[in-house]
Motif scaffolding. Structure first.
Motif, short mmCIF file in Angstrom:
data_model
loop_
_atom_site.label_atom_id
_atom_site.label_comp_id
_atom_site.label_asym_id
_atom_site.label_seq_id
_atom_site.Cartn_x
_atom_site.Cartn_y
_atom_site.Cartn_z
N LEU A 181 2.26 3.50 -5.02
CA LEU A 181 2.04 4.76 -5.72
C LEU A 181 3.26 5.67 -5.74
O LEU A 181 3.18 6.79 -6.19
N ILE A 182 4.39 5.18 -5.23
CA ILE A 182 5.51 6.12 -5.15
C ILE A 182 6.53 5.86 -6.25
O ILE A 182 6.29 5.09 -7.17
N ASN A 187 -1.47 5.49 5.83
CA ASN A 187 -0.03 5.38 5.69
C ASN A 187 0.71 6.51 6.41
O ASN A 187 1.93 6.61 6.32
N SER A 240 4.79 15.76 -12.01
CA SER A 240 4.91 14.54 -11.21
C SER A 240 3.54 13.98 -10.90
O SER A 240 2.69 14.71 -10.37
N PRO A 241 3.32 12.69 -11.18
CA PRO A 241 2.06 12.09 -10.76
C PRO A 241 1.86 12.29 -9.26
O PRO A 241 2.83 12.33 -8.49
N PRO A 288 2.54 3.01 7.84
CA PRO A 288 1.51 1.99 7.93
C PRO A 288 1.59 1.31 9.30
O PRO A 288 2.67 1.04 9.81
N LEU A 310 -0.41 4.65 -13.29
CA LEU A 310 -1.53 4.28 -12.43
C LEU A 310 -2.86 4.89 -12.84
O LEU A 310 -3.91 4.31 -12.58
N SER A 368 9.73 9.96 -10.81
CA SER A 368 8.29 10.16 -10.97
C SER A 368 7.53 9.18 -10.11
O SER A 368 7.76 7.98 -10.18
N PRO A 369 6.59 9.69 -9.28
CA PRO A 369 5.71 8.76 -8.58
C PRO A 369 5.03 7.83 -9.59
O PRO A 369 4.94 8.17 -10.78
N ASN A 370 4.57 6.71 -9.14
CA ASN A 370 3.91 5.67 -9.97
C ASN A 370 4.92 4.75 -10.66
O ASN A 370 4.51 3.79 -11.31
N PHE A 406 0.97 9.78 -1.71
CA PHE A 406 0.03 8.77 -1.28
C PHE A 406 0.58 7.76 -0.31
O PHE A 406 -0.14 7.24 0.52
N ASP A 407 1.88 7.53 -0.42
CA ASP A 407 2.48 6.57 0.49
C ASP A 407 2.50 7.11 1.91
O ASP A 407 2.82 6.37 2.85
N THR A 446 -3.86 9.85 -8.86
CA THR A 446 -2.60 9.30 -9.38
C THR A 446 -2.04 10.12 -10.53
O THR A 446 -1.02 9.78 -11.10
N LYS A 480 9.46 10.35 4.22
CA LYS A 480 9.88 11.41 3.30
C LYS A 480 9.39 12.76 3.79
O LYS A 480 8.21 13.01 3.91
N LEU A 495 0.83 -1.20 0.00
CA LEU A 495 0.00 0.00 0.00
C LEU A 495 0.86 1.25 0.00
O LEU A 495 0.51 2.27 -0.56
N ARG A 496 2.01 1.16 0.65
CA ARG A 496 2.88 2.32 0.73
C ARG A 496 3.60 2.58 -0.59
O ARG A 496 3.63 3.70 -1.09
#
Lengths: 533, 539, 393
Positions: free
Chosen positions: A178-179, B481, B214-215, B485, A468, A212-214, B475-476, B180, B324, A174-175
């Motif tokens: 998306l990173i 999170n 950046s997404p 987590p 994503l 880049s995330p994802n 998101f993380d 996203t 982060k 889950l963490r």
């Protein structure tokens, strides 16, 4: 002029189109496949780029092809043959202290013991995560709210798979899902070359850099092949055409009719459903089901025509991001190039030029602004080391995926192509001194060329970014995620549909299952498989 | 050890004070410890130039939960928030784009650049509001642990899923996309004019070490849209007297419940005995005992600085290391001899009283981020600039002005080494030059300028790397999170230890929600009635 | 680069005359334009429309010009009705939907012939029109500010226009368009309106607007002409049964909450949906709704008593089944009318329902449960509206 009637017409004989056709025919459907080019395979083909020199035109490695499809369609009987498999990846280092990565271990580049240990843990965990993705890839993506019982069961199973990961892995997934790969690799490893090598798999074929995330997701997507039993990349004997031809043979054996050099100019439709296709020669083929193996933009914009679509769909289709960043370099060589520090066996592995993650990120910076990377990232294959049929005796072919070469360049690609090829050769020359003198001829396919040659909008061979926001319940776009498009009888079976990808075949197979289901077919694929077997 | 407190809260930032206020309100004996000689943390007003008040960290107010403002009676304790509307971006060609709060005026101004964009803006607004409505109810809730099967977690998970289900199948897919995507890609689906995209994209990067391409940055935009002033979602306001007024009101509310605050009291260590927090040790050597210790420091400082590795489970230490919290911004606070002139807009324009931005294209914004990635501050920086003294008479003498300039990007280190004073001055000059490009008389009006790089923000306020959100809003590190987590429910890894900073859900911005949410969990553990209000129902 | 001043509140081309006539100084804002709520007295203005001639400045109405080889084809995809059946020099009432079959707005479509159309709407739809235009050879221009327009409505309106010298205007059929020379330029007249009575709309380029106003009011001075504001128009349109976007329905793309938009069937506009014409936006969703039934229905209610049922809940027995969107006492029809959105199963002609009305007199609030019933058609519909040649009074 109407002269034929089929249950299903498939537009495009790419590998997914052929797979979809074969499964439909196995289930008793009368299927016609129409291909505009002379040979089948779409982007999975081999072409002669110089006298006597042949090369896989787009994809050069086979690393994700689904083994169930291979077995179910009995491809081995129809000509499927690998020239080499389980190849390692060698990340080239300027000081010749190269790093070799295999699924099991690391060698060279002064990698520390702690990195080696971390690598094994990392690969194991990623494989677990890719395993869940693989489960989701082997069937249509379930709807979440408008789910039928099949969808609900699939969702339940996916949820269960997640739980079965165990609390720590689940939280980790889950963490990191998306990173960016950059941070994850920084957390795990010290060796710069190792990090760069791994981040290539997260960024190749995308419009993303390591930061880049994802990009962790794209890494997991790339690693689906490991779940399917690949230990590294393979080389198809005779190039990708052999695979496509095997698929065509299997399809034909099941009763599929394939017509090549037969471009489709329109998919015909009434206001509510498709009725067939019109060929460029004016011929009309009627069918209640039309399956497009073309990318979604080509399908909706060129083949159906926006005039026939409701505006919301046009907006969705137009917003699909699909501008390629990969160019393909082909060199016809007088002799085997001599890479510093590599023996002949090693030269036949997957060679990558990646330097560091920061350098790769800078290479990506260029792509953002419509420039090609001055320090490009490369994924190199010398297929002739495994397959002598591709070049005249003693000669060799070097094939390289080059990134980033953006589709939308500030200048015209035509005017800078030669400069770019020169830059690329010089880059390779840093690792294989003298290669410049070995070159007999060359070919560089930019995304613009790929678009023209293989009818890939934006020259994007995944038929849309694998990011994503464009995968699973959003691929190709919300409201059209289960292969059936928002026009009755129209299906998408290519990489633009779930689960996307390179030469994987699942989009073709899954779409066939969907088509059979919608026709309330009593013959499902599994049952038929047993019968045939 | 002398007196034993029921609870000690480390750090008198707005979340620490909020948390402490609720604990004290419940009847607990609570002590707040602050290392600086003033309270407020990053929510302060400081007189750094005679007769000028600087909101020298946070500078505007929108996210502060109205439920808490009302519940803790902050207006009675002196807080007044004056809403302002709109924003403006200056273009390098001398033009500008003004975003007026009045809908029709805004329409006309967008239409001045593009009629289509003006109309698309209405759809954009509705679509972003859909996302905002989804997230707002979660601000005053404790995130569920998706890996847990406890009834409470399952119930919260169901609440979460029901909220998503309300979006409908396509709406749900749109939400997945929104979370996203990059802000640039998102805006490209609506608009054709670069300055409009650049203008709106600012909210997607403020406080974040990501670029507009950046997404994940579309979500960050939400973080700046989900607040409200007097029920107007997305509106922002000035706290009269600067942001310190928020902390002062919270402190006053806390004291009214019998709470005690000690400044100049830096905590060096949380004392742990038998896997339980039992008190704190100050840098002066003094030890203070307490049954509960709540940290309002960011997760890195909490677990890596003021706790001993041996007192913690190993996963928490590694999670704290990997947390982060990247510094990405700097700040200039400027005393002005008069109101400066800006290209294109008259001094009586309502745009003068709003957020002002300097970049007119997504590409310039992304290039500013490239500089950050390369370990240096942006040569062509993005700024979010305001002159609150036009509205708030307490900030500067009559006719004089106070300007707050938030700057992005500024990296936590320069090419891998620490910032120097010379770097800081050069950074300040870059920003002043940038503003002067759009304001010819600006430089001549400067009386005093405080330049804050991530180094100053970290050293003075205690925000690691100077990150204003105490941890990236990617998101993380959101929802279940945040910060890590398994630890997203405000409880630390050892008994009696809690977290209440912006490093916990729902994150940074002067929101007070983390502090209140943490108080709710602490009161539950103490089996005391909950005093923390539920979110107002949105329809 | 356009200047700062142009972002200020806009004025119509008739503003100087409107401002002078607006004795009450009561103003509203309409899509960024200053527009009068009432000029003198709302009741007099209302009766001008019903008894003689009322003039309403509708210049702020959003106007798009759609031209190009595919204009007809294009509009036929955007609109739910068959645009091919709209002949040149004719105006059609029309609605358009998104893909979900939810109404984005209603408006009037003017066919000037040769693939040249004007679309007038309440909301702005440039974004949607442009997205819809992909794949068509069309050009779409926002011409809202390029034309001023006056609605000249009421029994003597034809006589007024005749007196102005527009020869043969009486022969113009309902929903017809005619062009007349005017001061070295041209005025376009369409026999259209929002009042349910005989009426015209005059379209003119801004430089001629003031002259048009002056000549119109000169010509009408003996025919009971009077400028009317938004308040009077509101009474007239409710009496005549016209829906208003943003009041009786929310334009689909402006809704934030699921289920708040409405389909044509749910607004009683199913007659504007033509499934025989091929692809159009919303077709698939509307076909599905036709098969499966609608959630809501739009009804006219005749409410007992004389208290307007504004914002009322509608009950069936004790059960809440809907709400009122517009309501007014109608002075001509002498009826108390409400528009309501109710659950579709109660939308039967004659269905007896209850309106829960709250009203106050001298700060005393009263809750009134007024009986009401569903009626088939609007309470005001003048035969003069359809008569050609048009009568003089």
């Amino acid at each position: 002029m109407t002269n034929a009637r089929y249950d299903v017409v498939i537009v495009g004989a790419g590998h997914n189109g052929l797979i979809c056709a074969a499964y439909l025919a196995k289930a008793g459907r009368k299927v016609l496949v129409l291909e505009r080019n002379e040979q089948v395979g779409g982007a999975a083909v081999t072409h002669e780029f110089s006298d006597g020199f042949r090369v896989s035109s787009c994809a050069q490695w086979l690393y994700q092809f689904n083994p169930n499809i291979r077995a179910e369609l009995k491809l081995d009987q129809y000509g499927y043959e690998l020239a080499a498999e389980n190849l390692s990846t060698i990340a080239l280092s300027a000081d010749s202290n190269h790093l070799t990565l295999s699924s099991a271990e690391l060698n060279g580049a002064s990698v520390t013991e702690s990195d080696k240990k971390a690598y094994q843990l990392f690969i194991k965990q990623m494989l677990k995560f890719s395993g869940i993705l693989a489960k989701a890839s082997e069937r249509r993506i379930p709807k979440l709210l408008e789910a039928n019982w099949g969808d609900r069961f699939a969702l339940f199973k996916l949820g269960l798979e997640m739980k079965l990961l165990g609390k720590e892995d689940m939280q980790d997934l889950l963490r990191i899902a998306l990173i960016n790969i950059y941070d994850v690799l920084q957390e795990n490893f010290d060796n710069d070359l190792l990090k760069a090598a791994l981040s290539l798999d997260a960024t190749l074929g995308t419009h993303m850099g390591p930061r880049s995330p994802n990009t962790v997701f794209s890494f997991l997507h790339r690693r689906l092949g490991e779940v399917f039993g690949f230990n590294g990349v393979s080389v198809v004997k005779g190039g990708m055409s052999t695979l496509s031809q095997a698929l065509a043979n299997a399809a034909t054996a099941n009763g599929v009719e394939i017509r090549t050099a037969m471009p489709v100019s329109r998919i015909n439709s009434t206001a509510d459903e498709v009725t067939g296709v019109t060929l460029a020669n004016g011929e009309v083929v009627e069918a209640s089901t039309v399956v497009s193996n073309a990318d979604p933009k080509t399908t909706f914009k060129s083949l159906l025509g926006f005039q026939k679509l409701e505006t919301g769909i046009i907006r969705r289709v137009s917003n699909i991001r699909m501008q390629g960043n990969v160019a393909k370099l082909h060199l016809a060589l007088d002799s085997l190039p001599q890479f510093d520090g590599l023996d002949e066996n090693q030269s036949g592995q997957r060679l990558i030029i990646v330097s560091t993650m920061d350098a790769m990120e800078r290479a990506f910076n260029s792509a953002k602004y419509g420039e090609y990377s001055a320090q490009p990232v490369m994924d190199i294959s010398i297929p002739t080391l495994h397959d002598k049929t591709l070049a005249p005796e003693g000669k060799h072919v070097l094939s390289a995926l080059v990134q980033y070469a953006p589709y939308k360049l500030a200048q015209d690609w035509g005017s800078v192509k030669e400069d770019y090829a020169q830059l690329l050769v010089e880059r390779i020359d840093e690792f294989a001194p003298g290669i410049e003198e070995q070159i007999l001829s060359w070919e560089l396919l930019t995304p613009v060329d790929l678009e023209r040659e293989f009818h890939l909008t934006g020259g994007h061979w995944h038929h849309g970014e694998i990011s994503l926001d464009q995968i699973m319940m959003t691929r190709p776009f919300p409201g059209a995620t289960q292969y059936a498009m928002p026009l009755t009888g129209l299906y998408l079976c290519g990489a633009g549909a779930h689960p996307g990808g390179g030469v994987m075949g699942l989009a073709g197979k899954n779409s066939a299952q969907e088509i059979l289901r919608s026709n309330r077919s009593k013959t499902n694929l599994a049952g038929k498989k047993e019968n045939v077997a | 050890m002398n007196k034993r407190y029921d609870a000690i809260v480390i750090g008198a930032g707005h979340n620490g004070l909020t948390n402490a206020a609720y604990l004290a309100k419940s009847g607990l004996d609570v002590l707040v410890l602050e290392k600086n000689s003033y309270i407020g943390g990053a929510t302060v007003s400081r007189e750094l130039h005679q007769d000028w008040l600087y909101s020298n960290c946070s500078y505007v107010c929108s996210l502060l939960r109205p439920e808490i403002t009302r519940d803790l009676e902050l207006p009675r304790h002196g807080l007044q928030v004056v809403p302002y509307g709109g924003s403006v971006s200056f273009c390098s060609n001398g033009d500008y784009f003004g975003d007026y709060p009045d809908h029709e005026r805004q329409y006309r101004e967008i239409a001045r650049h593009s009629i289509r964009d003006a109309n698309a803006y209405e759809r954009y607004e509705a679509d972003v509001m859909k996302q905002t409505r989804l997230i707002r109810p979660f601000l005053l809730r404790t995130p569920p642990d998706p890996a847990s099967l406890k009834p409470r977690d399952l119930k919260e998970m169901k609440y979460l899923m029901d909220a998503f289900a309300d979006l409908g199948e396509e709406g749900l897919a749109d939400t997945l996309r929104f979370w996203t995507m990059s802000i640039a890609d998102y805006l490209n689906e609506y608009f054709e004019t670069d300055v409009i995209k650049a203008h709106l994209a600012g909210s997607g990067i403020i406080g974040t070490a990501l670029g507009v391409y950046s997404p994940g940055t579309a979500y960050v935009l939400l973080h700046h849209y989900m607040g409200d002033v007097d029920g107007t979602v997305g509106a922002w306001g000035f706290a009269r007297g600067g942001m310190g007024a928020v902390s002062d009101a919270l402190a006053s509310s806390f004291r009214s419940f019998g709470g005690e605050i000690r400044v100049d009291s830096e905590v060096e260590q949380i004392i742990v005995k038998g896997n339980k927090a039992v008190g704190v040790a100050l840098s002066s050597g003094e030890e203070i005992a307490a049954n509960i210790v709540v940290s309002n420091l960011d997760p890195k400082r909490t677990f890596l600085n003021i706790m001993d590795e041996k007192d913690l489970p190993s996963d928490v230490v590694s999670k704290a290391r990997n947390f982060k919290i990247r510094g990405s911004s700097g700040k200039l606070n400027i005393a002005l001899d008069g109101l400066p002139t800006f290209n294109g807009i008259p001094k009586n324009s309502p745009l003068m009283q709003t957020d002002m931005h300097m970049l007119d294209s997504l590409e310039r914004m992304e290039r500013a981020y490239d500089d950050w990635k390369d370990g240096t501050w942006s040569a062509d920086p993005y700024v979010d600039m305001l002159i609150p003294s036009q509205v708030d008479p307490t900030m500067a003498p009559p006719g004089k002005h106070m300007m707050t300039v938030f700057v992005q990007y500024a990296p936590p280190q320069i090419n891998g080494r620490d910032w120097t004073d010379e770097d800081r001055d050069a950074f300040g000059k870059t920003v002043i030059d940038q503003i002067a490009n759009y304001s010819p008389d600006f430089k001549d009006l400067i009386l005093h300028c405080e330049v804050r790089t991530p180094r100053e923000i970290e050293n003075e306020v205690g925000l690691t790397e100077g990150n204003i959100f105490m941890g990236e809003l990617t998101f993380d590190q959101l929802l279940f999170n945040r910060p890590f987590p398994g630890y997203a429910q405000y409880r630390g890894p050892i008994s009696g230890m809690y977290m209440c900073s912006s490093g916990t859900h729902p994150g940074g911005g002067v929101m007070a929600a983390p502090g209140a949410n943490a108080a709710r969990e602490i009161l539950a553990d103490l089996k005391r009635p909950n005093l923390v209000p539920e979110a107002y129902a949105d329809d | 680069m356009r200047s700062h001043d142009e972002t200020m509140m806009l004025q119509t081309p008739f503003h100087s005359r409107v401002a002078k006539a607006c004795e009450l100084n009561q103003w509203d804002e309409w899509k960024g334009y200053t527009t009068p709520a009432a000029y003198t007295e709302v009741e007099q203005e209302y009766f001008a429309v019903r008894n003689s001639t009322g003039v309403f400045d509708l210049s702020p109405m959003t106007k798009y010009r759609i031209t190009g080889a595919d204009a007809e084809l294009y509009l036929n995809k955007v609109m739910t009705r068959d645009v091919r059946k709209l002949n040149p020099d004719r105006v059609g009432y029309t609605i358009w939907c998104n893909d979900a079959g939810q109404v984005m707005d209603d408006g009037t479509l003017f066919n000037f012939g040769e693939n040249n159309y004007r679309l007038c709407s309440y909301t702005r739809v440039m974004d949607w029109l442009q997205w819809s235009a992909m794949g068509f050879d069309v050009e779409i221009i926002d011409e809202t500010a390029d034309f001023g327009a006056l609605a000249v409505q009421g029994p003597t309106s034809c006589a007024v226009l005749k007196a102005m010298g527009f020869k043969g205007i009486e022969k113009l059929k309902p929903f017809g368009i005619s062009h007349f020379p005017f001061e070295d330029a041209e005025v376009m007249i369409s026999r259209t309106g929002f009042t349910g009575d005989l009426g015209y709309e005059l379209w003119v380029e801004p430089p001629k607007a003031i002259t048009l106003w002056d000549r119109l009011f000169d010509a009408g001075s003996n025919l009971g002409i009077r400028a009317i504001g938004g308040n009077a128009l509101e009474m007239v349109r409710i009496e005549a049964g016209f829906l208003q976007a943003g009041v009786d329905f929310v334009p689909a793309e402006e809704t934030v909450r699921i289920g708040r938009s409405r389909s044509p069937f749910e607004l009683g506009l199913g007659w504007l949906v033509d499934f025989d014409k091929g692809v159009f936006n919303g077709r698939q969703a509307l076909l599905k709704e036709k098969r499966e039934g609608s959630r809501y229905a739009f009804v006219f209610l005749d409410v007992e008593g004389n208290k307007p049922a504004e914002h009322s809940f509608i009950l069936k027995g004790n059960k809440e089944i809907g709400t009122v969107t517009s309501a007014a006492w109608c002075p001509t029809a002498k009826s108390n009318i409400a528009f309501a959105q109710i659950e579709s199963k109660y939308a039967n002609s004659g269905e007896n329902l209850t309106a829960e009305i709250y009203y106050q007199t001298e700060l005393k609030w009263t809750r009134l449960l007024a009986k009401c019933h569903v009626i088939d058609s609007p309470v005001f519909s003048s035969p003069k509206r359809r008569q050609t040649p048009a009568p003089d009074f």
